[in-house]
Write a protein that holds these residues in place. Structure first.
Motif, PDB file in Angstrom:
ATOM      1  N   ASP A 176       0.945  -1.147   0.037  1.00 53.84           N
ATOM      2  CA  ASP A 176      -0.024  -0.064  -0.013  1.00 53.84           C
ATOM      3  C   ASP A 176       1.003   1.412   0.183  1.00 53.84           C
ATOM      4  N   LEU A 177      -0.014   2.064  -0.769  1.00 54.56           N
ATOM      5  CA  LEU A 177       0.578   3.801  -0.159  1.00 54.56           C
ATOM      6  C   LEU A 177      -0.106   4.765   0.874  1.00 54.56           C
ATOM      7  N   ILE A 197       5.525   5.568   1.731  1.00 52.74           N
ATOM      8  CA  ILE A 197       5.445   4.536   1.582  1.00 52.74           C
ATOM      9  C   ILE A 197       5.694   4.071   3.227  1.00 52.74           C
ATOM     10  N   ASN A 198       5.834   4.784   3.983  1.00 48.71           N
ATOM     11  CA  ASN A 198       5.631   4.451   5.768  1.00 48.71           C
ATOM     12  C   ASN A 198       4.475   5.124   5.990  1.00 48.71           C
ATOM     13  N   ILE A 199       5.412   6.458   6.471  1.00 48.86           N
ATOM     14  CA  ILE A 199       5.231   7.474   7.734  1.00 48.86           C
ATOM     15  C   ILE A 199       4.838   8.801   7.252  1.00 48.86           C
ATOM     16  N   ALA A 200       3.654   9.510   7.136  1.00 48.90           N
ATOM     17  CA  ALA A 200       3.375  11.259   6.987  1.00 48.90           C
ATOM     18  C   ALA A 200       3.137  11.470   8.940  1.00 48.90           C
ATOM     19  N   LEU A 260       1.574  10.520  14.379  1.00 57.90           N
ATOM     20  CA  LEU A 260       2.051  10.298  13.132  1.00 57.90           C
ATOM     21  C   LEU A 260       1.225   8.634  11.997  1.00 57.90           C
ATOM     22  N   LEU A 261       1.107   9.307  10.377  1.00 54.77           N
ATOM     23  CA  LEU A 261       0.560   8.431   9.987  1.00 54.77           C
ATOM     24  C   LEU A 261       1.530   7.231   9.496  1.00 54.77           C
ATOM     25  N   LEU A 262       0.970   6.074   9.637  1.00 53.44           N
ATOM     26  CA  LEU A 262       1.588   4.524   9.662  1.00 53.44           C
ATOM     27  C   LEU A 262       0.759   4.199   8.603  1.00 53.44           C
ATOM     28  N   ASN A 263       1.974   3.440   7.716  1.00 49.41           N
ATOM     29  CA  ASN A 263       1.550   2.356   6.466  1.00 49.41           C
ATOM     30  C   ASN A 263       1.733   1.030   7.610  1.00 49.41           C
ATOM     31  N   GLY A 264       3.149   1.440   8.373  1.00 53.26           N
ATOM     32  CA  GLY A 264       4.103   0.451   8.456  1.00 53.26           C
ATOM     33  C   GLY A 264       4.211  -0.044   9.931  1.00 53.26           C
ATOM     34  N   LYS A 265       4.832  -0.817  10.815  1.00 54.19           N
ATOM     35  CA  LYS A 265       4.750  -0.291  11.822  1.00 54.19           C
ATOM     36  C   LYS A 265       5.573  -0.128  12.885  1.00 54.19           C
ATOM     37  N   LYS A 286      -4.366   1.141  -2.004  1.00 55.59           N
ATOM     38  CA  LYS A 286      -4.027  -0.042  -1.475  1.00 55.59           C
ATOM     39  C   LYS A 286      -3.278  -0.831  -2.700  1.00 55.59           C
ATOM     40  N   HIS A 287      -2.581  -1.719  -2.779  1.00 57.61           N
ATOM     41  CA  HIS A 287      -1.050  -2.383  -3.566  1.00 57.61           C
ATOM     42  C   HIS A 287      -1.217  -1.004  -4.704  1.00 57.61           C
ATOM     43  N   GLY A 288      -0.520   0.056  -4.452  1.00 57.98           N
ATOM     44  CA  GLY A 288      -0.127   0.911  -5.493  1.00 57.98           C
ATOM     45  C   GLY A 288       0.825   0.535  -5.892  1.00 57.98           C
ATOM     46  N   ILE A 289       1.818  -0.382  -5.062  1.00 59.53           N
ATOM     47  CA  ILE A 289       3.746  -0.854  -6.287  1.00 59.53           C
ATOM     48  C   ILE A 289       3.722  -1.468  -5.520  1.00 59.53           C
ATOM     49  N   GLN A 290       4.419  -2.324  -6.271  1.00 51.37           N
ATOM     50  CA  GLN A 290       5.213  -3.988  -6.218  1.00 51.37           C
ATOM     51  C   GLN A 290       6.328  -3.404  -5.688  1.00 51.37           C
ATOM     52  N   VAL A 291       6.824  -4.381  -4.209  1.00 49.20           N
ATOM     53  CA  VAL A 291       8.119  -3.922  -4.251  1.00 49.20           C
ATOM     54  C   VAL A 291       8.832  -5.672  -3.674  1.00 49.20           C
ATOM     55  N   ARG A 292      10.020  -5.792  -4.391  1.00 53.51           N
ATOM     56  CA  ARG A 292      10.842  -7.077  -3.924  1.00 53.51           C
ATOM     57  C   ARG A 292      10.786  -7.120  -2.747  1.00 53.51           C
ATOM     58  N   VAL A 293      10.610  -8.155  -1.873  1.00 56.32           N
ATOM     59  CA  VAL A 293      11.578  -8.768  -0.155  1.00 56.32           C
ATOM     60  C   VAL A 293      11.029 -10.808  -0.055  1.00 56.32           C
ATOM     61  N   PRO A 294      11.662 -10.530   0.903  1.00 61.30           N
ATOM     62  CA  PRO A 294      12.791 -11.556   0.958  1.00 61.30           C
ATOM     63  C   PRO A 294      11.557 -13.132   0.917  1.00 61.30           C
TER      64      PRO A 294
END
Length: 293
Positions: free
Chosen positions: A123-124, A133-136, A194-199, A285-293
């Motif tokens: 998400d973005l 991508i993570n925080i505002a 803090l407006l977060l997308n991640g933890k 929602k699902h605004g970008i594809q990211v390579r993850v482990p």
């Protein structure tokens, strides 16, 4: 041979990334990938530079730097409509986005994410015409972070933020915050939001332990105006993940937000200076594809 565009911040990580390029190129070539490196001058110029390149069809576009570098690459990709997976080489100070996605800070580790990892939807957040991508955020620690010099960050790492924050505690001032979230509204006096997308963010890994970057929601945490004793209590609870229930914390999830403050205060998007408030925010929602482990 598939191509990888490698956009790197030359001052991140103590300015030593260029010494790793040969090793990176070797690992990628062994995997059948050609590296096309590009030295970032600044995030504003990055949009112009990427627009002049034909990046469609690339295997991955890599952002090598800290969270601000990732922010710049993501915004350029979104504004240009580039539908290529994003890769992250976390060589900055906090590297919050990479940490939230489980991406290693080890050279071999982050290279293998590109060669062997999977592209997953992430998400973005969109604020007016910008993305994060993570925080505002806005408020006390936001102002502190913008006053930390690159030299201090390279020398002290995340400790530079904590030291600067400790020295400025006596200058904390609250502001009026007006919030609308999915049709509901409220007003409070706050030190920080803090407006977060991640933890996590700012090197704090579990600000919102239940947050997920693929759930189609953003997580708003507000630290309200309170006494020093109340704030210390909330801080202690944060060490064991119980702070979201504290009396000086407001926590809500949502898909659309409007945030306004009085007076106007400094803002931050992924570690970069943000646009002035008020903000109209929505989750992509699902605004970008990211390579993850």
């Amino acid at each position: 041979m598939d191509k990888i565009a490698l956009f790197y911040n030359p001052v991140a990580g103590g300015g030593t990334f260029h010494t790793r390029l040969d090793t990176i190129i070797s690992i990628m070539q062994e995997a059948g990938l050609q590296v096309v490196p590009w030295r970032i001058r600044n995030n504003k110029q990055l949009l112009t530079d990427m627009a002049a390149m034909d990046l469609e069809g690339f295997h991955t576009i890599i952002a090598a730097g800290g969270d601000g570098t990732v922010h710049g690459v993501v915004n350029a990709m979104m504004h240009l409509g580039i539908k290529v997976p994003l890769g992250i080489f976390p060589i900055g100070t906090a590297n919050d986005t990479a940490r939230n996605l489980g991406i290693s800070t080890d050279l071999e580790g982050y290279c293998r994410v590109i060669t062997d990892g999977q592209a997953e939807p992430v998400d973005l957040g969109k604020i007016n015409q910008s993305y994060f991508i993570n925080i505002a955020s806005a408020g006390f620690m936001t102002e502190v972070a913008h006053q930390v010099s690159p030299k201090s960050k390279n020398l002290l790492g995340k400790g530079a933020y904590y030291l600067s924050g400790a020295l400025k505690l006596s200058e904390m001032k609250s502001f009026e915050l007006r919030v609308e979230v999915d049709g509901q509204s409220f007003i409070c006096n706050a030190f920080l939001f803090l407006l977060l997308n991640g933890k996590g963010a700012g090197g704090f890994n579990e600000i919102v332990p239940t947050a997920a970057m693929q759930d189609g929601l953003l997580d708003l945490m507000i630290i309200k105006d309170g006494s020093p004793a109340q704030l210390l209590s909330a801080l202690r609870k944060s060490l064991v993940g119980e702070h979201l229930e504290d009396s000086v914390i407001i926590y809500v999830q949502g898909k659309k937000f409007r945030l306004e403050t009085t007076p106007n205060i400094e803002t931050d998007l992924d570690g970069e200076a943000g646009h002035p408030l008020p903000w109209d925010i929505e989750v992509i929602k699902h605004g970008i594809q990211v390579r993850v482990p």
